[in-house]
Each structure stands twice: as structure tokens, then as C-alpha cells.
Design a protein around this motif. Structure first.
Motif, PDB file in Angstrom:
ATOM      1  N   ASP A 105      43.092  34.663  58.318  1.00 50.71           N
ATOM      2  CA  ASP A 105      41.711  35.050  58.011  1.00 50.71           C
ATOM      3  C   ASP A 105      41.691  36.268  57.093  1.00 50.71           C
ATOM      4  O   ASP A 105      42.600  36.424  56.296  1.00 50.71           O
ATOM      5  CB  ASP A 105      40.936  35.225  59.322  1.00 50.71           C
ATOM      6  CG  ASP A 105      40.772  33.871  60.001  1.00 50.71           C
ATOM      7  OD1 ASP A 105      40.218  32.980  59.346  1.00 50.71           O
ATOM      8  OD2 ASP A 105      41.217  33.695  61.147  1.00 50.71           O
ATOM      9  N   ALA A 106      40.686  37.112  57.243  1.00 52.41           N
ATOM     10  CA  ALA A 106      40.569  38.234  56.316  1.00 52.41           C
ATOM     11  C   ALA A 106      41.468  39.382  56.769  1.00 52.41           C
ATOM     12  O   ALA A 106      41.011  40.451  57.186  1.00 52.41           O
ATOM     13  CB  ALA A 106      39.116  38.679  56.237  1.00 52.41           C
ATOM     14  N   GLY A 135      28.770  36.759  61.638  1.00 49.54           N
ATOM     15  CA  GLY A 135      28.541  35.311  61.627  1.00 49.54           C
ATOM     16  C   GLY A 135      29.455  34.561  62.588  1.00 49.54           C
ATOM     17  O   GLY A 135      29.004  33.759  63.422  1.00 49.54           O
ATOM     18  N   SER A 136      30.746  34.851  62.504  1.00 52.64           N
ATOM     19  CA  SER A 136      31.705  34.086  63.300  1.00 52.64           C
ATOM     20  C   SER A 136      31.546  34.321  64.806  1.00 52.64           C
ATOM     21  O   SER A 136      32.108  33.581  65.614  1.00 52.64           O
ATOM     22  CB  SER A 136      33.135  34.417  62.860  1.00 52.64           C
ATOM     23  OG  SER A 136      33.331  35.807  62.923  1.00 52.64           O
ATOM     24  N   ARG A 145      30.406  31.432  67.216  1.00 48.90           N
ATOM     25  CA  ARG A 145      31.354  30.426  67.730  1.00 48.90           C
ATOM     26  C   ARG A 145      32.027  30.884  69.020  1.00 48.90           C
ATOM     27  O   ARG A 145      32.481  30.054  69.800  1.00 48.90           O
ATOM     28  CB  ARG A 145      32.395  30.099  66.635  1.00 48.90           C
ATOM     29  CG  ARG A 145      31.750  29.566  65.340  1.00 48.90           C
ATOM     30  CD  ARG A 145      32.814  29.158  64.321  1.00 48.90           C
ATOM     31  NE  ARG A 145      33.795  30.190  64.108  1.00 48.90           N
ATOM     32  CZ  ARG A 145      34.171  30.677  62.926  1.00 48.90           C
ATOM     33  NH1 ARG A 145      33.635  30.199  61.805  1.00 48.90           N
ATOM     34  NH2 ARG A 145      35.084  31.610  62.835  1.00 48.90           N
ATOM     35  N   SER A 205      34.954  41.602  55.797  1.00 54.04           N
ATOM     36  CA  SER A 205      34.620  40.222  55.419  1.00 54.04           C
ATOM     37  C   SER A 205      33.299  40.131  54.646  1.00 54.04           C
ATOM     38  O   SER A 205      33.227  39.429  53.632  1.00 54.04           O
ATOM     39  CB  SER A 205      34.486  39.343  56.654  1.00 54.04           C
ATOM     40  OG  SER A 205      35.636  39.391  57.417  1.00 54.04           O
ATOM     41  N   SER A 206      32.263  40.826  55.123  1.00 50.82           N
ATOM     42  CA  SER A 206      30.948  40.679  54.473  1.00 50.82           C
ATOM     43  C   SER A 206      31.031  41.085  53.003  1.00 50.82           C
ATOM     44  O   SER A 206      30.567  40.345  52.123  1.00 50.82           O
ATOM     45  CB  SER A 206      29.897  41.558  55.153  1.00 50.82           C
ATOM     46  OG  SER A 206      29.890  41.352  56.530  1.00 50.82           O
ATOM     47  N   LYS A 209      36.971  27.105  57.400  1.00 49.21           N
ATOM     48  CA  LYS A 209      36.541  28.513  57.338  1.00 49.21           C
ATOM     49  C   LYS A 209      35.110  28.722  56.850  1.00 49.21           C
ATOM     50  O   LYS A 209      34.623  27.977  56.002  1.00 49.21           O
ATOM     51  CB  LYS A 209      37.468  29.291  56.386  1.00 49.21           C
ATOM     52  CG  LYS A 209      38.954  29.192  56.709  1.00 49.21           C
ATOM     53  CD  LYS A 209      39.323  29.948  57.955  1.00 49.21           C
ATOM     54  CE  LYS A 209      40.831  29.983  58.183  1.00 49.21           C
ATOM     55  NZ  LYS A 209      41.168  30.513  59.502  1.00 49.21           N
ATOM     56  N   TYR A 210      34.548  29.796  57.381  1.00 48.47           N
ATOM     57  CA  TYR A 210      33.255  30.329  56.915  1.00 48.47           C
ATOM     58  C   TYR A 210      33.579  31.416  55.901  1.00 48.47           C
ATOM     59  O   TYR A 210      34.196  32.413  56.241  1.00 48.47           O
ATOM     60  CB  TYR A 210      32.528  30.868  58.154  1.00 48.47           C
ATOM     61  CG  TYR A 210      31.608  32.062  57.986  1.00 48.47           C
ATOM     62  CD1 TYR A 210      30.581  32.069  57.034  1.00 48.47           C
ATOM     63  CD2 TYR A 210      31.728  33.172  58.832  1.00 48.47           C
ATOM     64  CE1 TYR A 210      29.716  33.157  56.931  1.00 48.47           C
ATOM     65  CE2 TYR A 210      30.868  34.255  58.739  1.00 48.47           C
ATOM     66  CZ  TYR A 210      29.867  34.248  57.774  1.00 48.47           C
ATOM     67  OH  TYR A 210      29.015  35.314  57.677  1.00 48.47           O
ATOM     68  N   ASN A 233      22.289  36.692  57.802  1.00 48.04           N
ATOM     69  CA  ASN A 233      23.679  36.300  58.029  1.00 48.04           C
ATOM     70  C   ASN A 233      23.803  34.788  58.247  1.00 48.04           C
ATOM     71  O   ASN A 233      24.428  34.339  59.213  1.00 48.04           O
ATOM     72  CB  ASN A 233      24.254  37.058  59.231  1.00 48.04           C
ATOM     73  CG  ASN A 233      25.580  37.682  58.912  1.00 48.04           C
ATOM     74  OD1 ASN A 233      26.026  37.650  57.753  1.00 48.04           O
ATOM     75  ND2 ASN A 233      26.245  38.225  59.904  1.00 48.04           N
ATOM     76  N   ALA A 256      38.926  29.925  63.016  1.00 52.04           N
ATOM     77  CA  ALA A 256      38.341  28.783  62.306  1.00 52.04           C
ATOM     78  C   ALA A 256      39.429  27.882  61.733  1.00 52.04           C
ATOM     79  O   ALA A 256      40.408  28.363  61.144  1.00 52.04           O
ATOM     80  CB  ALA A 256      37.430  29.286  61.197  1.00 52.04           C
ATOM     81  N   SER A 261      35.333  41.346  65.441  1.00 50.35           N
ATOM     82  CA  SER A 261      33.871  41.461  65.402  1.00 50.35           C
ATOM     83  C   SER A 261      33.251  40.212  66.010  1.00 50.35           C
ATOM     84  O   SER A 261      32.181  40.283  66.615  1.00 50.35           O
ATOM     85  CB  SER A 261      33.358  41.751  63.992  1.00 50.35           C
ATOM     86  OG  SER A 261      33.732  40.750  63.116  1.00 50.35           O
ATOM     87  N   MET A 281      33.197  38.566  50.999  1.00 47.97           N
ATOM     88  CA  MET A 281      32.508  37.295  50.709  1.00 47.97           C
ATOM     89  C   MET A 281      31.570  37.462  49.518  1.00 47.97           C
ATOM     90  O   MET A 281      31.518  36.621  48.622  1.00 47.97           O
ATOM     91  CB  MET A 281      31.658  36.868  51.916  1.00 47.97           C
ATOM     92  CG  MET A 281      32.431  36.265  53.046  1.00 47.97           C
ATOM     93  SD  MET A 281      31.263  35.764  54.338  1.00 47.97           S
ATOM     94  CE  MET A 281      32.342  35.859  55.763  1.00 47.97           C
ATOM     95  N   MET A 290      40.457  28.956  50.878  1.00 46.26           N
ATOM     96  CA  MET A 290      39.666  30.193  51.057  1.00 46.26           C
ATOM     97  C   MET A 290      40.394  31.384  50.429  1.00 46.26           C
ATOM     98  O   MET A 290      39.792  32.205  49.727  1.00 46.26           O
ATOM     99  CB  MET A 290      39.419  30.454  52.548  1.00 46.26           C
ATOM    100  CG  MET A 290      38.674  31.752  52.803  1.00 46.26           C
ATOM    101  SD  MET A 290      38.436  32.127  54.554  1.00 46.26           S
ATOM    102  CE  MET A 290      40.093  32.627  55.041  1.00 46.26           C
ATOM    103  N   GLY A 333      25.132  40.339  64.055  1.00 47.93           N
ATOM    104  CA  GLY A 333      26.244  41.292  64.084  1.00 47.93           C
ATOM    105  C   GLY A 333      27.387  40.782  63.216  1.00 47.93           C
ATOM    106  O   GLY A 333      27.883  41.471  62.331  1.00 47.93           O
TER     107      GLY A 333
END
Ligand code: DP6
Length: 335
Positions: A275-276, A131-132, A135, A184-185, A14-15, A24, A11, A97, A188, A235, A129
Motif C-alpha cells: 500500500d502507501a 476512506g479505507s 472496510r 495517502s490523501s 485498491k482504492y 471522501n 485491499a 488510519s 492520491m 496502483m 476520517g
């Protein structure tokens, strides 16, 4: 046997937050580039007897949610043997993921409905499963819109432009390939409840998105550099300001950020995205890649560099399993 693969995606905007954790649904829209080399592979075979069989890297619950959604939509309860494999480190903030759930959803459509499901529906399965993952189903530069409806019907993704419009290499600097300390979940949700910067990050989303999409449209590398790094650091500021803080950065992360800034001073176009996890992705025009790789190899905290690019090779059906990955399912499963 059905084989599919899907690439990871990175991204640029970012989400990082959800408006509905069950479905989700993201709180803000995100904008990404689909990669080519860093792929997840899925093999699916039907099974007449016994329980569902899974062989996978990553979180089995995520994969189960995708399978349940695919079954519900296709009304096909055929038992399956499913194998998911990444050809890069899993769960280390390298968007494994995203690629694995996209490849799985894409494969389930073929297995359960002969490839007749609209891509927007496959994207819904993938989203449950991860979110990302949505994409990774689309080529090139991709906008994933948050939408507003409760059922997520307007939470859709689409390709904004082809990778050929603005060729960019992506150098994935692997700092640490072990599992990240917090997924990540959970991270967040922790930020939503505990970070003073969470709302501010989402308030700037529309503006950041607009700038990034314009920069890609105009092939304006320096504008994309400015907005992507700012959004990425915002982020991480959300994470680091949470109580207790979440910090994915390691020494190698800081060293690589410093190297990117130094390279820029020397007139080499590049920017970073993280990212994470601790790993750093460097975006650059292809003509600068070899110089950057030469420089990055001298950083002590970087274990290795994966050379990838923004590409149009999104999720797809494959004719065979890649030789370099362990063989997934025995061929005696009925196709
Ligand atoms: C930091 O898609 O892994 O990579 O939907 O909870 O599975 P879940 O999260 P995930 O989040 C990825 C977040 C990010 C930024 C991004 O890719 O936009």
C-alpha cells in the motif's frame, strides 16, 4: 468507560483516488480482506468539565471529522475523553488510519447513541476520517462500492463472503515502521493531477474487481494471485509515473517481492500486496505459512514479520483495554 477495537484491512483491489475529496468518496470500488491481529483500540469516557481530551496516534484532523459527523447525526454534544492506540506501527502504510477510524466511529456510536446507529451510518462517519476505514467495519472479504450519487448515499460497503470460505494467512513484512513521506490523501490528489496512468487505472477497475471477487468465490488462489498483484502494481505505476514521482518502495520492498516470486517458482503459493508505504503483505494458504516465514526471515531488509489472517473479527466492543498497550484514560472519568 467504553472500549472498542477494529482491525486493519488489506485491499486486493485498491482504492487510489477520490470523486469527492470533502466527503471522501472513492472514484472506484475496492475489495479487501479484514485482518484480525493488527488492531486499533479506542477508549471513550464522558467528561463533564473542560475541553474534549484526545490521546491518539495519527492525524487528529481525521479523528475530528469522525467525531463531528457522529455528533451531527446523534445530536449529542456530550464532551468526551478519547484515546486511540494502535498495536502496530502507525502511519507506515499498514492501514492504521483504517483501523483507528473504524474503531473510533464504532465507539462513538456506543458513547453517543447507545449502539443504536445503523452500521451503514457508522461507516459514513469512519469514511470521513479515512476512506479505507469503511472496510474495517465488515468481516471477511469486503466490497466497498464507489457509488455515483453526489451525497454518497450509494457509497456503501458489505461483506461479500466469510473469511472461513477461503482461509488465507497474511504475513506483514515490516520494512520500515517510520511515518511515510507523503500521506495517502495528498498522494492520491497528486496522482490525479500529475499521473498519465491515473485514468487508466480507474478504467480497469470494474474488470479487476470482477476477477478478484470471482477468484475468492471460486477459492482460486492462482487467479487471485494474478489479479491482486497486477492491480497493486498498477496502483504503484500510477504513483511512480506522476511528475514528480511518488515512490514508496525501499530496498527491502524489492527484496521481498523477489522472494515471493522465487517462492512461487518453488511451488509455494503466495502473492504480495503493497500500500502507501514500503511494507509488503504476503497472502498465502495457511499450510504454506511456516515455510514462507522461514524464508522471509533471511531477507536483510525485513525488520520483522507480523503473522495475521483474513478474519471475521471486524470492529467490535471490548470489555477491557489490552495489557500490552499504555493505559489510555484515567478511570476517574465518568462512564
Ligand atoms: C493504498 O484510506 O488511507 O491503502 O481516504 O485519503 O484517508 P484516505 O486514504 P486511505 O487510503 C488507502 C489507500 C491504500 C489502498 C487501499 O487500502 O485500498
Amino acid at each position: 468507560m467504553i472500549y472498542t477495537s477494529a482491525p486493519s484491512n488489506i485491499a486486493l483491489i485498491k482504492y487510489w483516488g477520490k470523486r469527492d475529496t470533502k466527503l471522501n468518496l472513492p472514484l472506484s470500488s475496492s475489495f479487501s480482506g479484514t485482518l484480525e491481529q493488527m488492531r486499533s483500540w479506542v477508549a471513550i469516557a464522558s467528561q463533564d468539565k473542560g475541553d474534549e481530551q484526545w490521546m491518539l496516534y495519527g492525524d487528529p484532523q481525521k479523528a475530528m471529522r469522525v467525531l463531528e459527523a457522529a455528533r451531527k447525526f446523534t445530536r449529542n454534544t456530550q464532551q468526551l475523553a478519547i484515546s486511540i492506540c494502535n498495536d502496530f506501527p502507525s502511519q507506515a502504510g499498514l492501514a492504521s488510519s483504517a483501523s483507528s477510524m473504524a474503531a473510533l466511529a464504532f465507539g462513538l456510536d456506543i458513547a453517543l447513541s447507545r449502539g443504536n446507529t445503523p452500521l451503514a451510518e457508522i461507516a459514513k462517519w469512519a469514511r470521513l476520517g479515512s476512506g479505507s476505514a469503511v472496510r474495517s467495519l465488515y468481516p471477511g472479504f469486503v466490497l466497498w462500492q464507489a457509488g455515483q450519487t453526489e451525497d454518497g448515499s450509494d457509497c456503501i460497503a458489505q461483506s461479500q463472503c466469510s473469511a472461513a470460505h477461503f482461509p488465507l494467512d497474511v504475513l506483514v513484512c515490516v520494512i520500515d515502521d517510520r511515518n511515510k513521506p507523503i500521506g495517502s490523501s495528498a498522494a492520491m490528489e497528486h496522482c490525479r493531477a500529475n499521473s498519465p496512468l491515473y485514468e487508466r487505472f480507474h478504467a480497469r477497475n470494474a474488470d479487476d474487481l470482477c476477477h478478484a471477487m470471482r477468484a475468492v468465490q471460486d477459492r482460486d488462489f492462482s487467479a487471485l494471485t494474478e489479479i491482486s498483484e497486477a492491480n497493486c502494481l498498477a496502483m504503484h505505476a500510477v504513483m511512480q509515473s506522476a511528475k514528480p514521482p511518488i515512490n514508496y518502495f525501499m530496498a527491502g520492498t524489492h527484496q521481498t517481492i523477489a522472494a515471493v516470486r522465487e517462492l512461487r517458482k518453488q511451488g509455494i503459493s503466495c502473492f504480495f500486496s503493497i500500500d502507501a508505504g514500503p511494507n509488503v503483505k504476503i497472502f498465502c494458504p495457511p499450510e504454506h505459512t511456516s515455510q514462507i516465514i522461514g524464508h522471509i526471515h533471511s531477507i536483510s531488509g525485513v525488520m520483522r514479520v507480523i503473522h495475521d489472517r483474513i478474519s471475521n473479527q471486524a470492529a467490535r466492543r471490548e470489555t477491557h483495554w489490552p495489557r500490552h498497550l499504555p493505559c489510555p484514560l484515567k478511570s476517574d472519568h465518568t462512564p
